[in-house]
Design an enzyme around this catalytic site. Sequence first.
Site, PDB file in Angstrom:
ATOM      1  N   CYS A 134       0.991  -1.318  -0.047  1.00 31.65           N
ATOM      2  CA  CYS A 134       0.034  -0.088  -0.032  1.00 31.65           C
ATOM      3  C   CYS A 134       0.847   1.247  -0.031  1.00 31.65           C
ATOM      4  O   CYS A 134       1.411   1.758   0.844  1.00 31.65           O
ATOM      5  CB  CYS A 134      -0.910   0.010   1.356  1.00 31.65           C
ATOM      6  SG  CYS A 134      -2.042   1.396   1.149  1.00 31.65           S
ATOM      7  N   CYS A 137      -0.498   3.904   2.300  1.00 34.16           N
ATOM      8  CA  CYS A 137      -0.274   3.730   3.542  1.00 34.16           C
ATOM      9  C   CYS A 137       0.997   4.068   3.845  1.00 34.16           C
ATOM     10  O   CYS A 137       1.354   4.704   5.009  1.00 34.16           O
ATOM     11  CB  CYS A 137      -0.790   2.563   3.872  1.00 34.16           C
ATOM     12  SG  CYS A 137      -2.342   1.790   3.373  1.00 34.16           S
ATOM     13  N   ASP A 138       1.968   3.490   3.331  1.00 36.77           N
ATOM     14  CA  ASP A 138       3.405   3.704   3.658  1.00 36.77           C
ATOM     15  C   ASP A 138       4.411   4.607   2.884  1.00 36.77           C
ATOM     16  O   ASP A 138       5.593   4.441   3.460  1.00 36.77           O
ATOM     17  CB  ASP A 138       3.861   2.058   3.618  1.00 36.77           C
ATOM     18  CG  ASP A 138       3.146   1.296   4.538  1.00 36.77           C
ATOM     19  OD1 ASP A 138       2.743   1.710   5.715  1.00 36.77           O
ATOM     20  OD2 ASP A 138       3.046   0.055   4.159  1.00 36.77           O
TER      21      ASP A 138
END
Length: 307
Positions: A134, A137-138
Amino acid sequence: MERTKCLIIGSGPAGFTAAIYTSRANLSPIVYEGIEPGGQLTTTTEIENFPGYPEGIGGTEMMAQLKQQAQRFGADVRFGVVTDLDLDVRPFVATIDGEKKIEADAVIVATGASAKYLGLESEMKYRGQGVSACATCDGFFYRKQDVAVVGGGDTACEEATYLASICKQVYLIVRKPFLRASKAMQERVFNTPNIKVLFEYNTVEVLGDEDGVTGARLRHSSGEELTIDIMGFFLAIGHHPNTELFKGKLELDEEGYIKTIPGTSKTNIEGVFAAGDVKDPHYRQAITAAGSGCIAALDCERYLLSR
């Protein structure tokens, strides 16, 4: 046979949010955590984009807090996997771990989706230490650094262009000699100067040390090998929804995601609701999963009150 007003299958942000809301509505839900208690977020080291955590929070810690909050209001959270679900009877009947049976007046499905990985031992070794599925996300953790994205479809191109806006260099590793993405996405990738597309390459090994990912060893279709220095390795080769249990029982789309009535969590079977990534092939964020868990709980409460 044990009976509950509300059975929740799954324990990620969607499942636990549904548990919080249904508990506060005095529905006394039973939650079965499933194979991966806490869901995909337990494989994420730190979450910085969930509202209310200005300093960020670990994925496992967040899930533990959501679980505690649900339990505080009376949710009965249990270890175990729902291995069968009979939706042809009323109340519905769920089988737990192939043995125990529970009757449920309503069911909320929040079993999530699993990211597809390449299947490399080194990939699993550095999962959460540079290997991620992701970018949204990261990606922020790798700003101004070099990273790689694996995949050739729209998702891979979207993630590559997103990462290019914050990272120094992005390698897009494509096993075929062409991109499968839409023409618009392809143009965006080719017009982004810090994205380098590596066609006809497969990842042989993710390289790293005790601090995490340091590079990747690639092999061209010709047999030639190439090593790239990177800090982040992002998989964008798709997800598969955890809906094996519901095939032939709930209406699924062509990719296997549960279909719901637009604007609701209602499935094609009255009294069965779906929330989170199991019904969402587009966003796949903790906050959207939690929001859909709330929707499912409210729909469930209204359904039970109307009976």
